[in-house]
Write a protein that holds these residues in place. Structure first.
Motif, PDB file in Angstrom:
ATOM      1  N   MET A  22       0.849  -1.188   0.000  1.00 39.65           N
ATOM      2  CA  MET A  22       0.000   0.000   0.000  1.00 39.65           C
ATOM      3  C   MET A  22       0.884   1.238   0.000  1.00 39.65           C
ATOM      4  O   MET A  22       1.767   1.389   0.838  1.00 39.65           O
ATOM      5  N   ASP A  23       0.661   2.115  -0.945  1.00 39.72           N
ATOM      6  CA  ASP A  23       1.461   3.320  -1.099  1.00 39.72           C
ATOM      7  C   ASP A  23       0.718   4.492  -0.461  1.00 39.72           C
ATOM      8  O   ASP A  23      -0.365   4.874  -0.909  1.00 39.72           O
ATOM      9  N   ILE A  24       1.266   5.058   0.598  1.00 42.92           N
ATOM     10  CA  ILE A  24       0.650   6.181   1.306  1.00 42.92           C
ATOM     11  C   ILE A  24       1.216   7.492   0.765  1.00 42.92           C
ATOM     12  O   ILE A  24       2.435   7.692   0.736  1.00 42.92           O
ATOM     13  N   GLU A  25       0.334   8.380   0.337  1.00 40.82           N
ATOM     14  CA  GLU A  25       0.770   9.675  -0.171  1.00 40.82           C
ATOM     15  C   GLU A  25       1.294  10.552   0.962  1.00 40.82           C
ATOM     16  O   GLU A  25       0.855  10.442   2.101  1.00 40.82           O
ATOM     17  N   SER A  26       2.201  11.440   0.624  1.00 45.23           N
ATOM     18  CA  SER A  26       2.646  12.443   1.597  1.00 45.23           C
ATOM     19  C   SER A  26       1.504  13.418   1.869  1.00 45.23           C
ATOM     20  O   SER A  26       0.861  13.915   0.938  1.00 45.23           O
ATOM     21  N   PHE A  27       1.232  13.674   3.140  1.00 46.63           N
ATOM     22  CA  PHE A  27       0.168  14.594   3.527  1.00 46.63           C
ATOM     23  C   PHE A  27       0.777  15.991   3.609  1.00 46.63           C
ATOM     24  O   PHE A  27       1.260  16.423   4.663  1.00 46.63           O
ATOM     25  N   GLU A  28       0.760  16.696   2.488  1.00 48.29           N
ATOM     26  CA  GLU A  28       1.498  17.953   2.373  1.00 48.29           C
ATOM     27  C   GLU A  28       1.045  18.994   3.394  1.00 48.29           C
ATOM     28  O   GLU A  28       1.865  19.707   3.976  1.00 48.29           O
ATOM     29  N   LEU A  29      -0.263  19.097   3.593  1.00 47.66           N
ATOM     30  CA  LEU A  29      -0.780  20.094   4.530  1.00 47.66           C
ATOM     31  C   LEU A  29      -0.242  19.859   5.932  1.00 47.66           C
ATOM     32  O   LEU A  29       0.295  20.782   6.576  1.00 47.66           O
ATOM     33  N   GLU A  30      -0.369  18.630   6.424  1.00 42.13           N
ATOM     34  CA  GLU A  30       0.059  18.350   7.788  1.00 42.13           C
ATOM     35  C   GLU A  30       1.572  18.477   7.946  1.00 42.13           C
ATOM     36  O   GLU A  30       2.058  18.953   8.973  1.00 42.13           O
ATOM     37  N   ARG A  31       2.325  18.071   6.934  1.00 42.70           N
ATOM     38  CA  ARG A  31       3.773  18.183   7.040  1.00 42.70           C
ATOM     39  C   ARG A  31       4.213  19.650   7.027  1.00 42.70           C
ATOM     40  O   ARG A  31       5.119  20.048   7.775  1.00 42.70           O
ATOM     41  N   TRP A  32       3.573  20.461   6.169  1.00 44.44           N
ATOM     42  CA  TRP A  32       3.883  21.893   6.112  1.00 44.44           C
ATOM     43  C   TRP A  32       3.672  22.539   7.475  1.00 44.44           C
ATOM     44  O   TRP A  32       4.531  23.265   7.981  1.00 44.44           O
ATOM     45  N   GLN A  33       2.538  22.253   8.091  1.00 44.97           N
ATOM     46  CA  GLN A  33       2.261  22.843   9.394  1.00 44.97           C
ATOM     47  C   GLN A  33       3.215  22.312  10.469  1.00 44.97           C
ATOM     48  O   GLN A  33       3.720  23.078  11.296  1.00 44.97           O
ATOM     49  N   SER A  34       3.457  21.012  10.461  1.00 49.83           N
ATOM     50  CA  SER A  34       4.305  20.419  11.500  1.00 49.83           C
ATOM     51  C   SER A  34       5.717  20.988  11.473  1.00 49.83           C
ATOM     52  O   SER A  34       6.331  21.217  12.514  1.00 49.83           O
ATOM     53  N   ILE A  35       6.245  21.208  10.283  1.00 47.91           N
ATOM     54  CA  ILE A  35       7.609  21.713  10.151  1.00 47.91           C
ATOM     55  C   ILE A  35       7.710  23.165  10.624  1.00 47.91           C
ATOM     56  O   ILE A  35       8.679  23.550  11.292  1.00 47.91           O
ATOM     57  N   HIS A  36       6.688  23.967  10.311  1.00 36.71           N
ATOM     58  CA  HIS A  36       6.847  25.414  10.466  1.00 36.71           C
ATOM     59  C   HIS A  36       6.055  26.056  11.610  1.00 36.71           C
ATOM     60  O   HIS A  36       6.423  27.156  12.053  1.00 36.71           O
ATOM     61  N   GLU A  37       4.963  25.434  12.099  1.00 32.93           N
ATOM     62  CA  GLU A  37       4.043  26.180  12.955  1.00 32.93           C
ATOM     63  C   GLU A  37       4.644  26.617  14.288  1.00 32.93           C
ATOM     64  O   GLU A  37       4.164  27.588  14.894  1.00 32.93           O
ATOM     65  N   GLU A  42     -14.988   2.419  -5.842  1.00 38.68           N
ATOM     66  CA  GLU A  42     -14.956   3.836  -6.181  1.00 38.68           C
ATOM     67  C   GLU A  42     -15.507   4.636  -5.004  1.00 38.68           C
ATOM     68  O   GLU A  42     -16.351   4.143  -4.250  1.00 38.68           O
ATOM     69  N   VAL A  43     -15.015   5.838  -4.830  1.00 37.09           N
ATOM     70  CA  VAL A  43     -15.586   6.761  -3.850  1.00 37.09           C
ATOM     71  C   VAL A  43     -15.793   8.102  -4.530  1.00 37.09           C
ATOM     72  O   VAL A  43     -15.056   8.469  -5.454  1.00 37.09           O
ATOM     73  N   VAL A  44     -16.786   8.814  -4.088  1.00 35.84           N
ATOM     74  CA  VAL A  44     -17.064  10.159  -4.593  1.00 35.84           C
ATOM     75  C   VAL A  44     -16.717  11.141  -3.485  1.00 35.84           C
ATOM     76  O   VAL A  44     -17.226  11.032  -2.368  1.00 35.84           O
ATOM     77  N   ILE A  45     -15.844  12.078  -3.789  1.00 36.47           N
ATOM     78  CA  ILE A  45     -15.385  13.069  -2.809  1.00 36.47           C
ATOM     79  C   ILE A  45     -15.838  14.457  -3.249  1.00 36.47           C
ATOM     80  O   ILE A  45     -15.552  14.874  -4.383  1.00 36.47           O
ATOM     81  N   VAL A  46     -16.535  15.161  -2.368  1.00 35.47           N
ATOM     82  CA  VAL A  46     -16.874  16.554  -2.641  1.00 35.47           C
ATOM     83  C   VAL A  46     -15.663  17.401  -2.293  1.00 35.47           C
ATOM     84  O   VAL A  46     -15.207  17.420  -1.143  1.00 35.47           O
ATOM     85  N   GLN A  47     -15.141  18.087  -3.295  1.00 39.37           N
ATOM     86  CA  GLN A  47     -13.943  18.906  -3.164  1.00 39.37           C
ATOM     87  C   GLN A  47     -14.293  20.383  -3.265  1.00 39.37           C
ATOM     88  O   GLN A  47     -15.299  20.727  -3.883  1.00 39.37           O
ATOM     89  N   PRO A  48     -13.467  21.296  -2.714  1.00 38.68           N
ATOM     90  CA  PRO A  48     -12.263  21.011  -1.938  1.00 38.68           C
ATOM     91  C   PRO A  48     -12.627  20.466  -0.571  1.00 38.68           C
ATOM     92  O   PRO A  48     -13.746  20.652  -0.080  1.00 38.68           O
ATOM     93  N   THR A  49     -11.650  19.818   0.056  1.00 39.26           N
ATOM     94  CA  THR A  49     -11.886  19.204   1.344  1.00 39.26           C
ATOM     95  C   THR A  49     -10.567  19.018   2.062  1.00 39.26           C
ATOM     96  O   THR A  49      -9.494  19.202   1.466  1.00 39.26           O
ATOM     97  N   TYR A  50     -10.642  18.680   3.327  1.00 43.97           N
ATOM     98  CA  TYR A  50      -9.467  18.219   4.051  1.00 43.97           C
ATOM     99  C   TYR A  50      -9.005  16.953   3.353  1.00 43.97           C
ATOM    100  O   TYR A  50      -9.792  16.019   3.168  1.00 43.97           O
ATOM    101  N   ARG A  69      -5.421  21.695  -3.779  1.00 44.31           N
ATOM    102  CA  ARG A  69      -5.515  21.780  -5.243  1.00 44.31           C
ATOM    103  C   ARG A  69      -6.283  23.028  -5.667  1.00 44.31           C
ATOM    104  O   ARG A  69      -7.069  23.019  -6.602  1.00 44.31           O
ATOM    105  N   LEU A  70      -6.024  24.122  -4.957  1.00 44.18           N
ATOM    106  CA  LEU A  70      -6.612  25.422  -5.253  1.00 44.18           C
ATOM    107  C   LEU A  70      -5.498  26.455  -5.287  1.00 44.18           C
ATOM    108  O   LEU A  70      -5.318  27.223  -4.340  1.00 44.18           O
ATOM    109  N   ASP A  71      -4.720  26.448  -6.358  1.00 45.78           N
ATOM    110  CA  ASP A  71      -3.656  27.446  -6.432  1.00 45.78           C
ATOM    111  C   ASP A  71      -4.267  28.836  -6.584  1.00 45.78           C
ATOM    112  O   ASP A  71      -5.461  28.984  -6.854  1.00 45.78           O
ATOM    113  N   GLN A  72      -3.430  29.855  -6.370  1.00 43.77           N
ATOM    114  CA  GLN A  72      -3.888  31.256  -6.317  1.00 43.77           C
ATOM    115  C   GLN A  72      -4.821  31.504  -5.130  1.00 43.77           C
ATOM    116  O   GLN A  72      -5.571  32.473  -5.115  1.00 43.77           O
TER     117      GLN A  72
END
Length: 367
Positions: free
Chosen positions: A1-16, A100-108, A339-342
């Motif tokens: 099983m390949d786990i994606e990097s959780f960019e949001l949590e890592r960004w906060q953990s490193i810098h907050e 399949e799953v349906v995800i309402v985006q944007p989301t956590y 996934r909401l740049d700008q």
């Protein structure tokens, strides 16, 4: 099983913990223990044995949680270590490879990443941004659901937009789910943060295949307790409890005690009123700042302790957030993490002065 990097949590953990102003926080200002425990209750806290607790949560805690959901009782509730664990065990239980799953985006972004990691195909339906707010197109949800859909996932009130779904939308989502017999997985962690003080309707009790996740980290100002829960049919709760036996086993003894106190009806009402008061005051600060900034736009949040700021310019959100951090010691969340740049996600649940100062420094970068 390949786990994606959780960019949001890592960004906060490193810098907050290494910035002067942290506007990445996603809940209201955390309480101190002395704000939750009355002086005459101190001996109870100090006398709490640091033993294993009831692994699915103490009876009193589950009773207090069940009281939040019509017709629920303790058989409908499983206590977890934060809502993140609640979301994890729900996905682990529900998903098989090839689903399949349906995800309402944007989301956590926890649930979509977990779904892919557990072998599911993720079909996304994006909220539509208009001048009046963020809206859910139910026809797009209906088109996205197939006989292979295992669940529809929503975050309501929504992180990061602050939008919320009304009764009619939730009922229709359940109707769509029922057509194919799939589940509705509703992350309701931000219920209680409504700026207009009108309770957000819950997905609970609208359909026999609804799982609700929530916790104490956002509206209650208690993220350090790491207390969350699932509300679901009793047979599903039993299955989820079996999964949890393989994760963190039990809530911490002091955490369970303090959570019981927080969810006593009178104290709960006080905490929710506190959250809404903080958020109204801070949204007014954001609105004033927005009015003086020609390069930014905000759809004001209906609920939640965060808001999206859209900006114009050539920088990516990561570049802008990194410049703000490096040059001005202010931390916000890049919109690309959703996934909401700008866009930037800004926390509005803290103290007013750091919010004003942080926005002023953001204005310097933008201008």
């Amino acid at each position: 099983m390949d786990i994606e990097s959780f960019e949001l949590e890592r960004w906060q953990s490193i810098h907050e913990h290494n910035v002067t102003i942290n506007l990445s926080e996603s809940g209201v200002k955390p309480l101190q223990v002395k704000e939750l425990i009355k002086p005459n209750e101190l001996e109870v806290l100090l006398g709490q044995p640091l033993a294993y607790t009831q692994t699915n949560g103490s009876v009193t805690l589950r009773q207090n949680i069940a009281a939040l959901y019509p017709d629920a009782d303790i058989s409908n509730i499983l206590v977890t270590n934060g809502s993140s664990e609640a979301n994890f065990v729900a996905c682990w239980h529900l998903i098989n490879p090839g689903d399949e799953v349906v995800i309402v985006q944007p989301t956590y972004m926890q649930i979509p990443a977990l779904a892919r990691s557990f072998g599911a195909t993720v079909n996304e339906v994006w909220l539509e941004s208009t001048a009046t707010g963020w809206h859910l197109n139910l026809e797009l949800v209906r088109d996205a659901v197939t006989p292979k859909t295992r669940f529809i996932a929503v975050c309501n009130p929504n992180n990061p937009t602050g939008a919320r779904f009304d009764d009619a939308s939730l009922t229709e989502l359940c109707s769509i789910a029922a057509k194919y017999g799939c589940w509705l997985l509703a992350d309701e962690i931000y219920r209680g943060t409504e700026l207009d003080s009108r309770d957000t309707p819950s997905a609970w009790n609208r359909y026999e295949r609804v799982i609700v996740t929530s916790g104490l980290s956002k509206a209650y100002g208690l993220p350090g307790l790491r207390m969350g829960w699932l509300a679901a049919p009793p047979s599903t709760i039993d299955a989820l409890w079996g999964r949890r036996d393989y994760t963190t086993i039990a809530p911490g003894a002091i955490n369970d005690l303090l959570a019981r106190r927080a969810l006593e009806p009178t104290r709960r009402n006080t905490l929710i009123a506190r959250a809404r008061r903080i958020l109204r005051k801070n949204q007014a600060i954001v609105a004033t700042w927005i009015n003086g900034q020609p390069k930014v736009h905000q759809v004001p949040p209906e609920a939640s302790a965060v808001t999206l700021i859209r900006y114009t310019g050539s920088w990516t959100s990561v570049e802008l957030a990194e410049a703000l951090r490096a040059q001005h010691s202010v931390l916000v969340v890049p919109g690309s993490h959703f996934r909401l740049d700008q866009h930037l996600r800004v926390g509005i649940g803290g103290e007013p002065r750091p919010l004003r100062d942080g926005l002023a420094r953001l204005g310097q970068i933008l201008n």
